[in-house]
Design a protein around this motif. Sequence first.
Motif, PDB file in Angstrom:
ATOM      1  N   ASP A  12       4.233  -4.285   0.909  1.00  0.00           N
ATOM      2  CA  ASP A  12       4.316  -4.816   2.266  1.00  0.00           C
ATOM      3  C   ASP A  12       4.012  -6.312   2.306  1.00  0.00           C
ATOM      4  N   VAL A  13       2.919  -6.720   1.651  1.00  0.00           N
ATOM      5  CA  VAL A  13       2.473  -8.118   1.756  1.00  0.00           C
ATOM      6  C   VAL A  13       1.913  -8.599   0.425  1.00  0.00           C
ATOM      7  N   GLY A  25      -7.577 -11.589   5.310  1.00  0.00           N
ATOM      8  CA  GLY A  25      -6.254 -11.130   5.717  1.00  0.00           C
ATOM      9  C   GLY A  25      -5.869  -9.862   4.980  1.00  0.00           C
ATOM     10  N   ALA A  26      -6.123  -9.833   3.675  1.00  0.00           N
ATOM     11  CA  ALA A  26      -5.825  -8.644   2.869  1.00  0.00           C
ATOM     12  C   ALA A  26      -6.648  -7.452   3.326  1.00  0.00           C
ATOM     13  N   LEU A  27      -7.901  -7.701   3.712  1.00  0.00           N
ATOM     14  CA  LEU A  27      -8.770  -6.618   4.177  1.00  0.00           C
ATOM     15  C   LEU A  27      -8.192  -5.967   5.430  1.00  0.00           C
ATOM     16  N   MET A  28      -7.756  -6.777   6.377  1.00  0.00           N
ATOM     17  CA  MET A  28      -7.163  -6.241   7.608  1.00  0.00           C
ATOM     18  C   MET A  28      -5.905  -5.434   7.301  1.00  0.00           C
ATOM     19  N   LEU A  29      -5.102  -5.917   6.383  1.00  0.00           N
ATOM     20  CA  LEU A  29      -3.864  -5.223   6.030  1.00  0.00           C
ATOM     21  C   LEU A  29      -4.143  -3.918   5.292  1.00  0.00           C
ATOM     22  N   GLY A 300      -7.719 -15.661   8.715  1.00  0.00           N
ATOM     23  CA  GLY A 300      -7.089 -14.676   7.846  1.00  0.00           C
ATOM     24  C   GLY A 300      -6.999 -13.317   8.506  1.00  0.00           C
ATOM     25  N   ALA A 301      -8.060 -12.925   9.218  1.00  0.00           N
ATOM     26  CA  ALA A 301      -8.053 -11.640   9.918  1.00  0.00           C
ATOM     27  C   ALA A 301      -6.968 -11.611  10.989  1.00  0.00           C
ATOM     28  N   ILE A 307       0.579  -9.817  11.002  1.00  0.00           N
ATOM     29  CA  ILE A 307       1.574  -9.359  10.030  1.00  0.00           C
ATOM     30  C   ILE A 307       1.754  -7.848  10.141  1.00  0.00           C
ATOM     31  N   ASN A 308       0.648  -7.115  10.247  1.00  0.00           N
ATOM     32  CA  ASN A 308       0.747  -5.667  10.374  1.00  0.00           C
ATOM     33  C   ASN A 308       1.535  -5.276  11.616  1.00  0.00           C
TER      34      ASN A 308
END
Length: 327
Positions: A12-13, A25-29, A300-301, A307-308
């Motif tokens: 996805d990302v 950002g990765a954590l949220m995704l 980032g969050a 993005i999600n």
Amino acid sequence: MSADTLPSRTVDVVVIGGGAAGLNGALMLARSRRSVVVIDGGTPRNAPAEAVHGLLALDGTPPAELYRRGREEVRGYGGTVVTGTVAAATSAQPSPDGDPRFTVTLTDGRELTARRLLVATGARDVLPDVPGLADHWGRSVVHCPYCHGWEVRDQPIGILAVGPASVHQALLFRQLTDDLVYFTRGTELDGDGRARLEALDVRVVEEPVTEVVADTDGAIAGVLLAGGGMVDRRVLAVGTSLQPRLDGLEVLGLPVEELPGAMGRRVVSGMAGTTEVPGVWVAGNVTEPMAQVGASAAAGAMAGAHINAHLVMADAGAAVAARAVVA
């Protein structure tokens, strides 16, 4: 950091950069059950600093420890974090329904494909060309009163001016010490700026600076002037030229603009880190060079959540189109 294996499928990302913005950002995704891969070169902007400051409940945490915890959290939700440097990130052939695709190639030849990119590569601080200055960067040579000010309070501090914004920097550091010297270094100091500095008992030195001198212990001893004299200082504050780290990402064509006051450049972004390049978001110092760790993590969050949401709409649209074909 473990060398997690890159997935062979389209993810996805891909998040490029494993600092505060990229990891958050990765954590949220990952918490949204997205397949996410973080590519981290292991050279964060704040690596020379002993600790992160101004971050609620984590003030004083060493940067390396903060990022170690962040990587563990991302992996704990199923995300992948790999050590590597991006050689190239390019747009690839979109999916049949027009969903963007990107190819990310690492310098070691590994490659992966993603539906979206989050660029969180940070900024590079370019110091003035003063001999001896770079040797003390991140310790006795600082730039931000909110990042380092408490730690250098009450010490003899010198401001190495780089332009008009240095007067404001001097006023901020004057809040932290009574012993402040402003070295103009050939920059213009207007009447208002001079009046403010003089009113606050800030000494102004207009003789050119030729070198930063260290003592026998390797700490700053003072600033050497062109005439041979030396002004004793223990800390120097200086504005840097901030340059976005975009090595390997040039082909994406991310828009870049100059910062006011010759302070450097940044990637232009909109709400939640959106860019003019479809499918590419940015977060952290690459677009907000002045942001501290907390602000970068928050950005980032926001980018991760956006993005999600974007992927959710794309997935729903694809599902509607697939059902229509079956019907």
